[in-house]
Design an enzyme around this catalytic site. Structure first.
Site, PDB file in Angstrom:
ATOM      1  N   GLY A   1     -10.806   7.360   8.008  1.00  0.00           N
ATOM      2  CA  GLY A   1     -11.707   7.620   6.885  1.00  0.00           C
ATOM      3  C   GLY A   1     -12.926   6.734   7.118  1.00  0.00           C
ATOM      4  O   GLY A   1     -12.777   5.652   7.676  1.00  0.00           O
TER       5      GLY A   1
ATOM      6  N   ARG B   1      -2.446  -2.145  -3.570  1.00  0.00           N
ATOM      7  CA  ARG B   1      -3.688  -1.413  -3.343  1.00  0.00           C
ATOM      8  C   ARG B   1      -3.659  -0.154  -4.204  1.00  0.00           C
ATOM      9  O   ARG B   1      -2.754   0.673  -4.090  1.00  0.00           O
ATOM     10  CB  ARG B   1      -3.790  -1.013  -1.870  1.00  0.00           C
ATOM     11  CG  ARG B   1      -5.031  -0.215  -1.629  1.00  0.00           C
ATOM     12  CD  ARG B   1      -5.080   0.318  -0.226  1.00  0.00           C
ATOM     13  NE  ARG B   1      -6.345   1.000  -0.029  1.00  0.00           N
ATOM     14  CZ  ARG B   1      -6.603   1.786   0.996  1.00  0.00           C
ATOM     15  NH1 ARG B   1      -5.704   1.959   1.921  1.00  0.00           N
ATOM     16  NH2 ARG B   1      -7.762   2.381   1.107  1.00  0.00           N
TER      17      ARG B   1
ATOM     18  N   ASN C   1       0.878  -1.170   0.000  1.00  0.00           N
ATOM     19  CA  ASN C   1       0.000   0.000   0.000  1.00  0.00           C
ATOM     20  C   ASN C   1       0.915   1.219   0.000  1.00  0.00           C
ATOM     21  O   ASN C   1       1.488   1.578   1.023  1.00  0.00           O
ATOM     22  CB  ASN C   1      -0.881  -0.045   1.251  1.00  0.00           C
ATOM     23  CG  ASN C   1      -1.871   1.110   1.298  1.00  0.00           C
ATOM     24  OD1 ASN C   1      -1.835   2.012   0.462  1.00  0.00           O
ATOM     25  ND2 ASN C   1      -2.747   1.087   2.286  1.00  0.00           N
TER      26      ASN C   1
ATOM     27  N   HIS D   1     -18.167   1.154   7.643  1.00  0.00           N
ATOM     28  CA  HIS D   1     -16.696   1.140   7.801  1.00  0.00           C
ATOM     29  C   HIS D   1     -16.325   2.454   8.482  1.00  0.00           C
ATOM     30  O   HIS D   1     -16.248   3.506   7.831  1.00  0.00           O
ATOM     31  CB  HIS D   1     -16.033   0.993   6.423  1.00  0.00           C
ATOM     32  CG  HIS D   1     -14.529   1.058   6.471  1.00  0.00           C
ATOM     33  ND1 HIS D   1     -13.731  -0.026   6.226  1.00  0.00           N
ATOM     34  CD2 HIS D   1     -13.691   2.092   6.744  1.00  0.00           C
ATOM     35  CE1 HIS D   1     -12.458   0.328   6.349  1.00  0.00           C
ATOM     36  NE2 HIS D   1     -12.412   1.614   6.654  1.00  0.00           N
ATOM     37  N   LEU D   2     -16.125   2.408   9.797  1.00  0.00           N
ATOM     38  CA  LEU D   2     -15.855   3.623  10.562  1.00  0.00           C
ATOM     39  C   LEU D   2     -14.411   3.608  11.052  1.00  0.00           C
ATOM     40  O   LEU D   2     -14.096   3.049  12.100  1.00  0.00           O
ATOM     41  CB  LEU D   2     -16.824   3.723  11.755  1.00  0.00           C
ATOM     42  CG  LEU D   2     -18.321   3.527  11.434  1.00  0.00           C
ATOM     43  CD1 LEU D   2     -19.158   3.643  12.708  1.00  0.00           C
ATOM     44  CD2 LEU D   2     -18.807   4.520  10.377  1.00  0.00           C
ATOM     45  N   GLY D   3     -13.522   4.150  10.232  1.00  0.00           N
ATOM     46  CA  GLY D   3     -12.116   4.287  10.611  1.00  0.00           C
ATOM     47  C   GLY D   3     -11.783   5.763  10.601  1.00  0.00           C
ATOM     48  O   GLY D   3     -12.686   6.602  10.681  1.00  0.00           O
TER      49      GLY D   3
ATOM     50  N   ASP E   1      -9.043  11.418  17.052  1.00  0.00           N
ATOM     51  CA  ASP E   1      -9.070  10.060  17.596  1.00  0.00           C
ATOM     52  C   ASP E   1     -10.233   9.903  18.578  1.00  0.00           C
ATOM     53  O   ASP E   1     -10.357  10.684  19.522  1.00  0.00           O
ATOM     54  CB  ASP E   1      -7.736   9.759  18.288  1.00  0.00           C
ATOM     55  CG  ASP E   1      -7.571   8.277  18.561  1.00  0.00           C
ATOM     56  OD1 ASP E   1      -8.441   7.689  19.242  1.00  0.00           O
ATOM     57  OD2 ASP E   1      -6.580   7.699  18.079  1.00  0.00           O
ATOM     58  N   PHE E   2     -11.041   8.874  18.355  1.00  0.00           N
ATOM     59  CA  PHE E   2     -12.248   8.690  19.161  1.00  0.00           C
ATOM     60  C   PHE E   2     -11.950   8.350  20.616  1.00  0.00           C
ATOM     61  O   PHE E   2     -12.800   8.538  21.475  1.00  0.00           O
ATOM     62  CB  PHE E   2     -13.166   7.644  18.512  1.00  0.00           C
ATOM     63  CG  PHE E   2     -14.035   8.261  17.456  1.00  0.00           C
ATOM     64  CD1 PHE E   2     -13.468   8.807  16.319  1.00  0.00           C
ATOM     65  CD2 PHE E   2     -15.407   8.328  17.610  1.00  0.00           C
ATOM     66  CE1 PHE E   2     -14.248   9.420  15.360  1.00  0.00           C
ATOM     67  CE2 PHE E   2     -16.200   8.934  16.645  1.00  0.00           C
ATOM     68  CZ  PHE E   2     -15.619   9.479  15.515  1.00  0.00           C
TER      69      PHE E   2
ATOM     70  N   GLU F   1      -8.202  -5.744   5.061  1.00  0.00           N
ATOM     71  CA  GLU F   1      -8.020  -5.378   3.656  1.00  0.00           C
ATOM     72  C   GLU F   1      -6.809  -6.081   3.041  1.00  0.00           C
ATOM     73  O   GLU F   1      -6.843  -6.465   1.879  1.00  0.00           O
ATOM     74  CB  GLU F   1      -7.888  -3.857   3.524  1.00  0.00           C
ATOM     75  CG  GLU F   1      -9.232  -3.162   3.720  1.00  0.00           C
ATOM     76  CD  GLU F   1      -9.135  -1.673   3.950  1.00  0.00           C
ATOM     77  OE1 GLU F   1      -8.751  -1.267   5.068  1.00  0.00           O
ATOM     78  OE2 GLU F   1      -9.440  -0.907   3.023  1.00  0.00           O
TER      79      GLU F   1
ATOM     80  N   LYS G   1       3.383   0.795   3.108  1.00  0.00           N
ATOM     81  CA  LYS G   1       2.999  -0.231   4.087  1.00  0.00           C
ATOM     82  C   LYS G   1       3.030  -1.572   3.389  1.00  0.00           C
ATOM     83  O   LYS G   1       2.649  -1.659   2.220  1.00  0.00           O
ATOM     84  CB  LYS G   1       1.566   0.013   4.568  1.00  0.00           C
ATOM     85  CG  LYS G   1       1.444   0.997   5.683  1.00  0.00           C
ATOM     86  CD  LYS G   1       0.029   0.933   6.254  1.00  0.00           C
ATOM     87  CE  LYS G   1      -0.513   2.318   6.480  1.00  0.00           C
ATOM     88  NZ  LYS G   1      -1.932   2.446   6.577  1.00  0.00           N
TER      89      LYS G   1
ATOM     90  N   ARG H   1     -12.103  14.806   7.945  1.00  0.00           N
ATOM     91  CA  ARG H   1     -12.864  15.244   6.765  1.00  0.00           C
ATOM     92  C   ARG H   1     -14.292  15.627   7.164  1.00  0.00           C
ATOM     93  O   ARG H   1     -14.899  14.966   8.001  1.00  0.00           O
ATOM     94  CB  ARG H   1     -12.935  14.126   5.722  1.00  0.00           C
ATOM     95  CG  ARG H   1     -11.603  13.764   5.112  1.00  0.00           C
ATOM     96  CD  ARG H   1     -11.825  12.791   3.946  1.00  0.00           C
ATOM     97  NE  ARG H   1     -10.562  12.199   3.541  1.00  0.00           N
ATOM     98  CZ  ARG H   1     -10.322  10.895   3.519  1.00  0.00           C
ATOM     99  NH1 ARG H   1     -11.273  10.021   3.852  1.00  0.00           N
ATOM    100  NH2 ARG H   1      -9.158  10.437   3.136  1.00  0.00           N
TER     101      ARG H   1
HETATM  102  P1  ADP Z   1      -7.584   4.183   8.866  1.00  0.00           P
HETATM  103  O1  ADP Z   1      -7.275   2.776   8.355  1.00  0.00           O
HETATM  104  O2  ADP Z   1      -8.639   4.896   8.104  1.00  0.00           O
HETATM  105  O3  ADP Z   1      -6.368   5.012   9.124  1.00  0.00           O
HETATM  106  P2  ADP Z   1      -8.533   2.781  11.225  1.00  0.00           P
HETATM  107  O4  ADP Z   1      -9.595   1.911  10.668  1.00  0.00           O
HETATM  108  O5  ADP Z   1      -7.278   2.143  11.684  1.00  0.00           O
HETATM  109  O6  ADP Z   1      -8.230   4.014  10.288  1.00  0.00           O
HETATM  110  O7  ADP Z   1      -9.158   3.590  12.460  1.00  0.00           O
HETATM  111  C1  ADP Z   1      -8.391   4.469  13.226  1.00  0.00           C
HETATM  112  C2  ADP Z   1      -9.299   5.155  14.227  1.00  0.00           C
HETATM  113  O8  ADP Z   1      -9.967   4.175  15.037  1.00  0.00           O
HETATM  114  C3  ADP Z   1      -8.533   6.005  15.246  1.00  0.00           C
HETATM  115  O9  ADP Z   1      -8.337   7.308  14.759  1.00  0.00           O
HETATM  116  C4  ADP Z   1      -9.493   6.010  16.425  1.00  0.00           C
HETATM  117  O10 ADP Z   1     -10.407   7.085  16.271  1.00  0.00           O
HETATM  118  C5  ADP Z   1     -10.254   4.720  16.302  1.00  0.00           C
HETATM  119  N1  ADP Z   1      -9.881   3.740  17.335  1.00  0.00           N
HETATM  120  C6  ADP Z   1      -8.859   2.874  17.322  1.00  0.00           C
HETATM  121  N2  ADP Z   1      -8.839   2.140  18.455  1.00  0.00           N
HETATM  122  C7  ADP Z   1      -9.882   2.555  19.198  1.00  0.00           C
HETATM  123  C8  ADP Z   1     -10.409   2.210  20.486  1.00  0.00           C
HETATM  124  N3  ADP Z   1      -9.851   1.267  21.237  1.00  0.00           N
HETATM  125  N4  ADP Z   1     -11.499   2.869  20.918  1.00  0.00           N
HETATM  126  C9  ADP Z   1     -12.062   3.836  20.172  1.00  0.00           C
HETATM  127  N5  ADP Z   1     -11.625   4.204  18.957  1.00  0.00           N
HETATM  128  C10 ADP Z   1     -10.552   3.596  18.488  1.00  0.00           C
END
Ligand code: ADP
Length: 397
Positions: free
Chosen positions: A212, A91, A7, A208-210, A283-284, A384, A14, A241
Site C-alpha cells: 500500500g 493498530r 495488528n 511511504h511506498l509499500g 512485487d517490485f 510502525e 501480527k 490498487r
Molecule cells: P506492506 O506493509 O504494505 O505490506 P511493505 O512496506 O512491506 O508493504 O512493502 C512490500 C513491498 O516492498 C513488496 O511488495 C515489494 O514490492 C517491495 N520490496 C521489498 N523488498 C524489496 C527489494 N529488496 N527491492 C525492491 N522492492 C522491494
C-alpha cells in the site's frame, strides 16, 4: 515495560513484544488462517530458533491464547508469565473524525470504533475482534488504540473535502481521511531528528511506498495533506490498487464486463495497480527483473508508478509553498534504488538530485541527495510497531 503490539486482520494476527525501555523486539510473529483450515503460528523469539506450529484456531481468542503461550513458553518464550506484559497497543485502521490521537481503550472507545466501522468495513471489525480477544485472555492489562488515520486529522477542510454534495459529508462523513498515519508521523519525526533539526521548523514530504502506498505533506510538524482518501484506494498506484482514476470508469467497466459496482471496486483494490498494469506481479523485485529482461510493459508500469509519485510530490510542494526534506520509506521506498532514482529525476526544479552511490545503499537512514542541494532527500526505514509501542507507553504511564 513490555508492550504487546497487535495488528489484527480478519483471518490473521501480527504481533511484536517490545521492551519499551531498550526498544528491543523480544519476539514477533504471525497467526494465519484464523477461522479456516490449516491455521498456523510462526513465532520468532529474539536470539532463539523460529517456532512454527499448525494448530486449529477457530477464532481470534484462541489465536491470542496461542501467542501468549508462545511468548511465555519455557523453550521458545521470552517472558516468564503474562504479568510481564505491561500493556497492549492495537493498530486500528479507521478512527473517523473522532480520534486525532491514540487513546486508552475503554467501553466508550470501543463503541466509538464500532460507530466508524462502516468507513472501514473490512478492517475495523477485525481490529475490534483483536481487542475483545485480548480483553478475554488478558483481563486488566491496559490497552491502547493507535489509529492509522489520527495523524492526518490536522488536515484543513480544503485538503479533506471532496467536490461532492455537502450532504454526503453531513450525513455519512464522506471526506478524505488518509492512512499509514503512524508511519508518516514516525518517519517525518525521525527525518528531522536524523538531520539534526526540529520537525516544527520544516516542510517535509514523506513517500511511504509499500504494497500500500501513500504520500503526506507535513508542515511545521503537522500533516496538511495526504494522498489516501475515504479509503486507502485513492492516490498513488499501488501493488494491486489503482489509486486515482476517473470515477466514471467504474460504471463504464461495470457495463462492459457485466460486473456489479462491488465487483469493479474489488478489481480496483485487488487486481489493478502495478500487478494489473504490468501483468507481471505486485512485487517490485519481479517488476524490475522483468524490465531488465526487456519487458516493455514492465518498463511502462514502473514509469507510470514513478510519474504518479513525482506528481504528488509536486502538488505537495505547491500545497506547502516549498519543501525542505523528501523522505522515502516502506518496502519499496527503503529498498528500491531504481524507483527512488526514477522519481528523483523529477526533482531538478527543486534543486535536488540523487547521488547514485548513496542511493545504492539499503536498509539504513541515509541522505541520498548531493551535498549543497536545496532540498534534502533521505531514506528513513519506517517502524510502525515501535511507534505504536511508544504511544502505548506514553498513554499507560
Ligand atoms: P506492506 O506493509 O504494505 O505490506 P511493505 O512496506 O512491506 O508493504 O512493502 C512490500 C513491498 O516492498 C513488496 O511488495 C515489494 O514490492 C517491495 N520490496 C521489498 N523488498 C524489496 C527489494 N529488496 N527491492 C525492491 N522492492 C522491494
Amino acid at each position: 515495560m513490555n508492550i504487546l503490539v497487535i495488528n489484527c486482520g480478519s483471518s490473521s494476527l501480527k504481533y511484536q513484544l517490545i521492551n519499551s525501555d531498550s526498544e528491543e523486539v523480544l519476539a514477533k510473529g504471525l497467526c494465519e488462517r484464523i477461522g479456516a483450515a490449516g491455521s498456523c503460528l510462526t513465532h520468532k523469539p529474539a536470539g532463539k530458533d523460529q517456532y512454527y506450529v499448525e494448530n486449529p484456531m477457530p477464532d481470534h481468542t484462541v489465536a491470542v491464547q496461542m501467542v501468549i503461550d508462545a511468548l511465555t513458553d519455557k523453550d521458545h518464550g521470552v517472558v516468564a508469565s503474562l504479568s510481564e506484559i505491561g500493556a497492549v497497543g492495537h493498530r486500528i485502521v479507521h478512527g473517523g473524525e473522532k480520534f486525532a490521537s491514540s487513546v486508552l481503550i475503554t467501553p466508550d472507545v470501543i463503541k466509538a470504533i464500532e460507530e466508524v466501522s462502516d468507513l472501514a468495513p473490512l478492517h475495523n471489525p477485525a481490529n475490534l475482534i483483536g481487542i475483545h480477544a485480548c480483553e478475554k485472555i488478558m483481563p486488566g492489562v491496559p490497552m491502547v488504540a493507535v489509529f492509522d488515520t489520527a495523524f492526518h486529522q490536522t488536515m484543513p477542510p480544503k485538503a479533506y473535502m471532496y467536490g461532492l454534495p455537502y450532504e454526503y459529508y453531513e450525513k455519512y462523513k464522506v471526506r478524505r481521511y488518509g492512512f499509514h498515519g503512524t508511519s508518516h508521523d514516525y518517519v517525518s519525526k525521525r527525518a528531522a531528528e536524523f538531520l539534526g533539526k526540529k520537525r516544527e521548523d520544516l516542510k517535509i514530504i514523506v513517500c511511504h511506498l509499500g504494497n500500500g502506498a501513500s504520500i503526506s505533506a507535513v508542515m511545521n510538524g503537522k500533516c496538511v495533506d495526504t494522498s489516501m482518501g475515504l479509503t486507502p484506494l485513492e492516490g498513488l498506484i499501488m501493488g494491486t490498487r489503482s489509486g486515482d482514476l476517473d470515477p466514471a470508469i467504474l460504471e463504464f467497466i461495470a457495463n462492459k464486463e457485466g460486473l456489479t459496482l462491488a465487483e469493479v471496486t474489488n478489481v480496483l483494490n485487488k487486481k489493478s495497480g502495478v500487478q494489473g498494469l504490468s501483468k507481471v506481479s505486485s512485487d517490485f523485485r519481479d517488476l524490475s527483473k522483468a524490465m531488465d529482461e526487456g519487458n516493455e510493459l514492465a518498463k511502462i508500469t514502473l514509469e507510470t508508478y514513478c510519474y504518479r509519485v513525482a506528481k504528488y510530490v509536486g502538488s505537495y510542494v505547491a500545497a506547502m509553498n516549498g519543501v525542505d526534506v523528501i523522505a522515502f520509506t516502506a518496502g519499496i521506498g527503503e529498498n528500491d534504488g531504481r524507483v527512488r532514482e526514477m522519481v528523483g529525476q523529477y526533482f531538478d526544479y527543486l534543486g535536488a538530485s540523487i547521488d547514485p552511490e548513496k542511493n545504492a545503499k539499503r536498509g539504513e537512514e541515509i541522505i541520498i541527495s548531493k551535498p549543497g542541494d536545496k532540498v534534502t532527500v533521505v531514506v528513513i526505514p519506517t517502524n510502525e510497531e515501535l511507534a505504536i509501542a511508544r504511544q502505548t507507553v506514553a498513554i499507560v504511564k
